[in-house]
Design a protein around this motif. Sequence first.
Motif, PDB file in Angstrom:
ATOM      1  N   TYR A 272      18.463  39.494  47.488  1.00 57.82           N
ATOM      2  CA  TYR A 272      17.833  39.588  48.798  1.00 57.82           C
ATOM      3  C   TYR A 272      18.692  40.284  49.852  1.00 57.82           C
ATOM      4  O   TYR A 272      18.237  40.521  50.961  1.00 57.82           O
ATOM      5  CB  TYR A 272      17.426  38.183  49.266  1.00 57.82           C
ATOM      6  CG  TYR A 272      16.500  37.543  48.259  1.00 57.82           C
ATOM      7  CD1 TYR A 272      15.151  37.864  48.224  1.00 57.82           C
ATOM      8  CD2 TYR A 272      16.989  36.679  47.286  1.00 57.82           C
ATOM      9  CE1 TYR A 272      14.309  37.331  47.263  1.00 57.82           C
ATOM     10  CE2 TYR A 272      16.160  36.127  46.312  1.00 57.82           C
ATOM     11  CZ  TYR A 272      14.820  36.465  46.314  1.00 57.82           C
ATOM     12  OH  TYR A 272      13.982  35.952  45.356  1.00 57.82           O
ATOM     13  N   HIS A 273      19.903  40.614  49.484  1.00 56.19           N
ATOM     14  CA  HIS A 273      20.710  41.488  50.326  1.00 56.19           C
ATOM     15  C   HIS A 273      21.704  42.205  49.423  1.00 56.19           C
ATOM     16  O   HIS A 273      22.104  41.681  48.381  1.00 56.19           O
ATOM     17  CB  HIS A 273      21.444  40.712  51.432  1.00 56.19           C
ATOM     18  CG  HIS A 273      22.500  39.785  50.908  1.00 56.19           C
ATOM     19  ND1 HIS A 273      22.209  38.508  50.481  1.00 56.19           N
ATOM     20  CD2 HIS A 273      23.841  39.937  50.735  1.00 56.19           C
ATOM     21  CE1 HIS A 273      23.319  37.914  50.074  1.00 56.19           C
ATOM     22  NE2 HIS A 273      24.314  38.758  50.206  1.00 56.19           N
ATOM     23  N   LEU A 297      16.285  37.980  53.678  1.00 59.23           N
ATOM     24  CA  LEU A 297      16.259  36.634  54.248  1.00 59.23           C
ATOM     25  C   LEU A 297      16.397  36.683  55.768  1.00 59.23           C
ATOM     26  O   LEU A 297      15.733  35.928  56.490  1.00 59.23           O
ATOM     27  CB  LEU A 297      17.364  35.778  53.634  1.00 59.23           C
ATOM     28  CG  LEU A 297      17.179  35.429  52.150  1.00 59.23           C
ATOM     29  CD1 LEU A 297      18.421  34.754  51.594  1.00 59.23           C
ATOM     30  CD2 LEU A 297      15.966  34.535  51.952  1.00 59.23           C
ATOM     31  N   TRP A 298      17.254  37.554  56.257  1.00 59.82           N
ATOM     32  CA  TRP A 298      17.398  37.722  57.712  1.00 59.82           C
ATOM     33  C   TRP A 298      16.084  38.177  58.320  1.00 59.82           C
ATOM     34  O   TRP A 298      15.689  37.694  59.400  1.00 59.82           O
ATOM     35  CB  TRP A 298      18.500  38.737  58.010  1.00 59.82           C
ATOM     36  CG  TRP A 298      18.781  38.899  59.485  1.00 59.82           C
ATOM     37  CD1 TRP A 298      19.718  38.247  60.219  1.00 59.82           C
ATOM     38  CD2 TRP A 298      18.102  39.797  60.389  1.00 59.82           C
ATOM     39  NE1 TRP A 298      19.668  38.652  61.528  1.00 59.82           N
ATOM     40  CE2 TRP A 298      18.687  39.602  61.652  1.00 59.82           C
ATOM     41  CE3 TRP A 298      17.073  40.719  60.255  1.00 59.82           C
ATOM     42  CZ2 TRP A 298      18.278  40.311  62.788  1.00 59.82           C
ATOM     43  CZ3 TRP A 298      16.640  41.423  61.378  1.00 59.82           C
ATOM     44  CH2 TRP A 298      17.235  41.227  62.626  1.00 59.82           C
ATOM     45  N   ASP A 321      20.156  34.001  41.297  1.00 62.79           N
ATOM     46  CA  ASP A 321      19.347  34.120  42.510  1.00 62.79           C
ATOM     47  C   ASP A 321      18.415  32.925  42.727  1.00 62.79           C
ATOM     48  O   ASP A 321      17.590  32.947  43.629  1.00 62.79           O
ATOM     49  CB  ASP A 321      18.505  35.402  42.449  1.00 62.79           C
ATOM     50  CG  ASP A 321      17.435  35.341  41.361  1.00 62.79           C
ATOM     51  OD1 ASP A 321      17.604  34.562  40.397  1.00 62.79           O
ATOM     52  OD2 ASP A 321      16.428  36.052  41.476  1.00 62.79           O
ATOM     53  N   TYR A 322      18.544  31.865  41.912  1.00 59.64           N
ATOM     54  CA  TYR A 322      17.600  30.753  42.002  1.00 59.64           C
ATOM     55  C   TYR A 322      17.588  30.125  43.394  1.00 59.64           C
ATOM     56  O   TYR A 322      16.525  29.931  43.998  1.00 59.64           O
ATOM     57  CB  TYR A 322      17.929  29.698  40.948  1.00 59.64           C
ATOM     58  CG  TYR A 322      17.054  28.465  41.040  1.00 59.64           C
ATOM     59  CD1 TYR A 322      15.709  28.516  40.661  1.00 59.64           C
ATOM     60  CD2 TYR A 322      17.563  27.262  41.522  1.00 59.64           C
ATOM     61  CE1 TYR A 322      14.905  27.389  40.749  1.00 59.64           C
ATOM     62  CE2 TYR A 322      16.762  26.136  41.616  1.00 59.64           C
ATOM     63  CZ  TYR A 322      15.431  26.204  41.226  1.00 59.64           C
ATOM     64  OH  TYR A 322      14.638  25.095  41.331  1.00 59.64           O
ATOM     65  N   ALA A 323      18.766  29.794  43.940  1.00 61.50           N
ATOM     66  CA  ALA A 323      18.834  29.128  45.247  1.00 61.50           C
ATOM     67  C   ALA A 323      18.277  30.027  46.344  1.00 61.50           C
ATOM     68  O   ALA A 323      17.523  29.567  47.221  1.00 61.50           O
ATOM     69  CB  ALA A 323      20.272  28.727  45.552  1.00 61.50           C
ATOM     70  N   GLN A 324      18.617  31.312  46.309  1.00 59.48           N
ATOM     71  CA  GLN A 324      18.121  32.218  47.346  1.00 59.48           C
ATOM     72  C   GLN A 324      16.623  32.440  47.215  1.00 59.48           C
ATOM     73  O   GLN A 324      15.927  32.607  48.223  1.00 59.48           O
ATOM     74  CB  GLN A 324      18.861  33.556  47.272  1.00 59.48           C
ATOM     75  CG  GLN A 324      20.285  33.487  47.782  1.00 59.48           C
ATOM     76  CD  GLN A 324      20.831  34.859  48.127  1.00 59.48           C
ATOM     77  OE1 GLN A 324      20.336  35.883  47.653  1.00 59.48           O
ATOM     78  NE2 GLN A 324      21.855  34.894  48.956  1.00 59.48           N
ATOM     79  N   THR A 325      16.114  32.432  45.994  1.00 62.74           N
ATOM     80  CA  THR A 325      14.668  32.567  45.815  1.00 62.74           C
ATOM     81  C   THR A 325      13.940  31.377  46.429  1.00 62.74           C
ATOM     82  O   THR A 325      12.913  31.535  47.108  1.00 62.74           O
ATOM     83  CB  THR A 325      14.323  32.686  44.322  1.00 62.74           C
ATOM     84  OG1 THR A 325      14.939  33.861  43.789  1.00 62.74           O
ATOM     85  CG2 THR A 325      12.818  32.772  44.110  1.00 62.74           C
ATOM     86  N   ARG A 326      14.465  30.162  46.213  1.00 62.05           N
ATOM     87  CA  ARG A 326      13.855  28.980  46.832  1.00 62.05           C
ATOM     88  C   ARG A 326      13.906  29.077  48.358  1.00 62.05           C
ATOM     89  O   ARG A 326      12.973  28.681  49.053  1.00 62.05           O
ATOM     90  CB  ARG A 326      14.573  27.715  46.353  1.00 62.05           C
ATOM     91  CG  ARG A 326      14.598  27.513  44.853  1.00 62.05           C
ATOM     92  CD  ARG A 326      13.211  27.483  44.243  1.00 62.05           C
ATOM     93  NE  ARG A 326      12.392  26.374  44.759  1.00 62.05           N
ATOM     94  CZ  ARG A 326      11.129  26.170  44.424  1.00 62.05           C
ATOM     95  NH1 ARG A 326      10.523  27.007  43.593  1.00 62.05           N
ATOM     96  NH2 ARG A 326      10.468  25.149  44.921  1.00 62.05           N
ATOM     97  N   ARG A 327      14.995  29.590  48.872  1.00 64.46           N
ATOM     98  CA  ARG A 327      15.113  29.750  50.326  1.00 64.46           C
ATOM     99  C   ARG A 327      14.095  30.759  50.848  1.00 64.46           C
ATOM    100  O   ARG A 327      13.482  30.557  51.893  1.00 64.46           O
ATOM    101  CB  ARG A 327      16.544  30.190  50.669  1.00 64.46           C
ATOM    102  CG  ARG A 327      16.909  30.037  52.142  1.00 64.46           C
ATOM    103  CD  ARG A 327      18.381  30.322  52.366  1.00 64.46           C
ATOM    104  NE  ARG A 327      19.221  29.469  51.531  1.00 64.46           N
ATOM    105  CZ  ARG A 327      20.167  29.912  50.727  1.00 64.46           C
ATOM    106  NH1 ARG A 327      20.404  31.215  50.634  1.00 64.46           N
ATOM    107  NH2 ARG A 327      20.882  29.088  50.010  1.00 64.46           N
ATOM    108  N   PHE A 328      13.919  31.852  50.101  1.00 65.64           N
ATOM    109  CA  PHE A 328      12.948  32.868  50.503  1.00 65.64           C
ATOM    110  C   PHE A 328      11.545  32.269  50.532  1.00 65.64           C
ATOM    111  O   PHE A 328      10.780  32.478  51.479  1.00 65.64           O
ATOM    112  CB  PHE A 328      13.007  34.047  49.519  1.00 65.64           C
ATOM    113  CG  PHE A 328      12.233  35.257  49.949  1.00 65.64           C
ATOM    114  CD1 PHE A 328      12.882  36.351  50.498  1.00 65.64           C
ATOM    115  CD2 PHE A 328      10.847  35.315  49.802  1.00 65.64           C
ATOM    116  CE1 PHE A 328      12.169  37.478  50.899  1.00 65.64           C
ATOM    117  CE2 PHE A 328      10.136  36.430  50.182  1.00 65.64           C
ATOM    118  CZ  PHE A 328      10.795  37.512  50.738  1.00 65.64           C
TER     119      PHE A 328
END
Length: 402
Positions: A272-273, A297-298, A321-328
Amino acid sequence: MRLTGVPLQITVVAVALIAIVATVRLAPRVAGGRLADVLARLGLVLGCQLCVILAVLDLVNASFDFYGSWGDLVGVRARTQNPGVPSAHAPAGKRSALVTPDPAAPRYRLPAGQGRIDSVVIHGTRTLISEPAFVYLPPQYLTPADRTRFPVIVAFTGYPGDAQNLITHLRLPTTVAQEIAAGRMPPTIVVMLRPTVAPPRDTECTDVPHGPQAETFFAQDVPAALASAYRTADHATGWGAMGDSTGGYCAAKLAMRHSDRYAVGVSLAGYYHALQDFTTGDLYGRSRAYRDENDLLWRLRHLPSPPVSLLLTTSRVGEKDYAQTRRFLALARPPMRVASITLPFGGHHFSTWRRELPPALRWLGARLAGGTKTGSFTGRPPGPGRSTAPGPGGRSLSAGRR
């Protein structure tokens, strides 16, 4: 010898074995304490290690096609023929100076009735970038009497991969043909590219200040060039982007930053970045504001959501990327709609992405509108449509697990 050819693999493995044997046999002869003996032993060890490392690198590259040719490795592209010269593999569309045959590219043939793959070079008028690509045309496109327009998927491989990976490793054209034949997605044109427009530099699909304008090429030049040569959809709802790894980041970024061109995006294990390292150099001209604009994400936190649909895939075990995908998914808000496929396990490689590809294509196809006659295509999302609603703008698909 070809960089990914079997003769080179045999050669480097044989040299590595010879180096190991030579080191074992010669080491006792230089076992003394003199400086010359020490230097000789050091040379034997370093030479042996170098040969083994080169053999391993070549075998890994042959397996994953990170670099498809010697030109790719050193950043030199083969010259293409005069666009006016006829070719048996010329694009099956209108004559165009923006999409020309690529005689240096390999030719791929699909089984009868599954369509056709063109090997082409796409020329950008705004960026002056020229990139090799493969264009999959469904069998319906090749029907002489059919003059309708077709939806388009622009597909990206990862970095530093070659677009051939999408054919040989992801098996994208074959899977698309099977989904079309089964009526699970509409007849669709698929354009396969690598995200690297200035090899070996990794541009991360970014308009680099005073550098390659990769984002403009993919957002403007590629659609314009394809429209000049093929019967493509003439509205954003007929265009989607998809990719794996770096290509997944590119697909999601293009949809979010250019919703007037790409209405749908699929990210197979994308991030995501963009991380900046020696392969990227300075992507943003030392501008924090420009860097933030390219951070997906930003964008969700600080900018209005674009009117696009995204599908994100990841694995609980095996993908970083699992954690960032959940955040997205948690940050997504209407009018953006985000769905996800989460496998219980699966590494960052093609075997995982091949498991995710069929449901991803059905999801994507259900959201593309090209105006073509789709026969038995139902237009419904894939699978049973169960949703766990991970966030206000997102949902999870159960299809694709095993």
